[in-house]
Design a protein around this motif. Sequence first.
Motif, short mmCIF file in Angstrom:
data_model
loop_
_atom_site.label_atom_id
_atom_site.label_comp_id
_atom_site.label_asym_id
_atom_site.label_seq_id
_atom_site.Cartn_x
_atom_site.Cartn_y
_atom_site.Cartn_z
N VAL A 166 -25.39 -33.02 -8.26
CA VAL A 166 -24.88 -34.23 -8.92
C VAL A 166 -26.01 -35.12 -9.42
O VAL A 166 -25.96 -35.62 -10.54
CB VAL A 166 -23.92 -35.00 -7.98
CG1 VAL A 166 -23.64 -36.41 -8.50
CG2 VAL A 166 -22.62 -34.23 -7.82
N GLN B 133 -27.47 -34.52 -12.97
CA GLN B 133 -26.62 -34.63 -14.16
C GLN B 133 -27.13 -35.72 -15.10
O GLN B 133 -26.38 -36.23 -15.91
CB GLN B 133 -25.17 -34.88 -13.76
CG GLN B 133 -24.56 -33.72 -13.04
CD GLN B 133 -23.12 -33.94 -12.73
OE1 GLN B 133 -22.26 -33.67 -13.56
NE2 GLN B 133 -22.84 -34.46 -11.54
N ASP C 55 -27.37 -26.08 -16.74
CA ASP C 55 -26.18 -26.90 -17.01
C ASP C 55 -25.66 -27.43 -15.68
O ASP C 55 -24.71 -26.90 -15.10
CB ASP C 55 -25.12 -26.05 -17.71
CG ASP C 55 -23.81 -26.79 -17.95
OD1 ASP C 55 -23.77 -28.03 -17.75
OD2 ASP C 55 -22.83 -26.12 -18.31
N THR C 56 -26.29 -28.46 -15.18
CA THR C 56 -25.93 -28.96 -13.85
C THR C 56 -24.51 -29.51 -13.81
O THR C 56 -23.81 -29.30 -12.83
CB THR C 56 -26.94 -30.01 -13.36
OG1 THR C 56 -27.07 -31.03 -14.34
CG2 THR C 56 -28.30 -29.37 -13.09
N ALA C 57 -24.08 -30.19 -14.86
CA ALA C 57 -22.71 -30.71 -14.87
C ALA C 57 -21.71 -29.55 -14.80
O ALA C 57 -20.73 -29.60 -14.04
CB ALA C 57 -22.47 -31.56 -16.11
#
Length: 166
Positions: A119, A122, A134-136
Amino acid sequence: MSTSREGDRDRDEEGRARNARPRDGLGRPLPHGAAGVDRQPEGVVRTAAQSVAEAQALLDSGRPFHAHEVFEDAWKSGPESERGLWRALAQTAVGLTHAARGNATGGARLLRRGADGLVEWQGAGQGDAPAGLDTAGLVRWAQELAGEVERSAEAVDAAAVTPRLT
């Protein structure tokens, strides 16, 4: 790594415990002499892009345990500022491993722990994650899969539910 057997424990040249048993695609130990899948070498220093590419290939082939080892190498050898990111990715890979082994409780718990660690990546304060991660999307994937695993309580097909890292 050369190993010797001391009692029931495999040891390396320095006497450290090492499990030299072959493993299956989900990292479960197999009997000595059984055909297993190649293990990931330990302590490999890779660029962020190399780590992501190698882990993605392992995830795509249904080998999340092995992907976790790639993330662990990045966690241990990468910049201090990125260690939380790589640790969180390793946790999601281990969560997927447990879910694929049929351990719904452990799988869901580790998927959520990994999502919680991602989180902060992001965009809040850390900037963009390395290697186009693409952490989200990974946070969404891990949270959704954790819920599915808990609801079904059945083993998942790791290759069928693998995330896109970038």
